[in-house]
Design a protein around this motif. Structure first.
Motif, mmCIF file in Angstrom:
data_model
loop_
_atom_site.group_PDB
_atom_site.id
_atom_site.type_symbol
_atom_site.label_atom_id
_atom_site.label_comp_id
_atom_site.label_asym_id
_atom_site.label_seq_id
_atom_site.Cartn_x
_atom_site.Cartn_y
_atom_site.Cartn_z
ATOM 1 N N ALA A 154 7.232 8.597 52.806
ATOM 2 C CA ALA A 154 8.511 8.994 53.407
ATOM 3 C C ALA A 154 8.892 10.409 52.975
ATOM 4 O O ALA A 154 9.249 11.244 53.821
ATOM 5 N N ILE A 158 9.132 13.720 55.361
ATOM 6 C CA ILE A 158 10.368 14.499 55.473
ATOM 7 C C ILE A 158 10.135 15.958 55.091
ATOM 8 O O ILE A 158 10.689 16.868 55.700
ATOM 9 N N TYR A 181 17.248 8.569 54.522
ATOM 10 C CA TYR A 181 16.299 7.709 53.806
ATOM 11 C C TYR A 181 16.962 7.102 52.575
ATOM 12 O O TYR A 181 16.785 5.913 52.287
ATOM 13 N N TRP A 184 19.223 4.328 53.789
ATOM 14 C CA TRP A 184 18.436 3.195 54.286
ATOM 15 C C TRP A 184 17.797 2.411 53.138
ATOM 16 O O TRP A 184 17.706 1.193 53.164
ATOM 17 N N SER A 185 17.319 3.132 52.108
ATOM 18 C CA SER A 185 16.540 2.494 51.047
ATOM 19 C C SER A 185 17.376 1.664 50.078
ATOM 20 O O SER A 185 16.826 0.827 49.365
#
Length: 188
Positions: A154, A158, A181, A184-185
């Motif tokens: 990820a 990015i 991210y 989301w994580s």
């Protein structure tokens, strides 16, 4: 190794990482030498091939990831969510996307990145991140399904190099994606 030689070697590695991030893995080694303030002969004395330079950049990055994982581990006791955020921020600053092209060049015809010579070099970083993630999961700071490889891919995605016109047209996108991210994580 003399101190001045060690500084030159470190400068070559740092400039190579930055140039890989900016222009991709096929940047001319003469460009790396010039940016590092050394001649091409000095670059080749330190790194006889592009693969040797890529390996050194990867090894240096692995050491940075190990340091970041250690720092995250020490911060878990006080604030796991903040430790996760700092870890991601540190990983983003390492320009992991700079290695994407270099790894592809190293992989060559290999169908599996685990079969490349760099796989063993990278394994300690993957292990250290997995340990931190296990503790972050135990503390409810990140999603259960996240693995170290997920995080590395990820962040590399990015931070993958973009051509200059794209970077100039959308300079904030990388930071926005990193924030997305991070959100989301987190464990729901």
């Amino acid at each position: 190794m003399r101190a001045d030689a060690a500084r030159r070697r470190e400068a070559i590695i740092n400039h190579a990482r930055h140039l890989f991030a900016e222009r991709g893995g096929d940047v001319a080694l003469e460009t790396v030498a010039a940016a590092s303030g050394v001649g091409i002969a000095t670059l080749y004395r330190n790194f006889p091939s592009r693969d040797d330079l890529i390996r050194a950049v990867v090894q240096d990055t692995v050491e940075g990831i190990l340091e970041a994982a250690h720092e995250a581990h020490t911060g878990l006791e006080t604030d796991a969510a903040a430790a996760w955020e700092r870890l991601l921020s540190q990983l983003m600053s390492m320009e992991l996307g700079a290695l994407t092209d270099g790894l592809a060049l190293q992989a060559g015809a290999a169908r599996d990145l685990n079969t490349t010579p760099l796989a063993q070099v990278q394994q300690p970083a993957v292990n250290a991140l997995d340990e931190v993630l296990a503790e972050l999961k135990r503390r409810g700071a990140v999603r259960e399904a996240i693995t170290a490889l997920d995080v590395i891919v990820a962040v590399a995605t990015i931070t993958r190099p973009q051509i200059s016109p794209i970077r100039e047209a959308a300079p904030e996108v990388q930071a926005q994606l990193a924030q997305g991210y991070l959100l989301w994580s987190r464990a729901s």
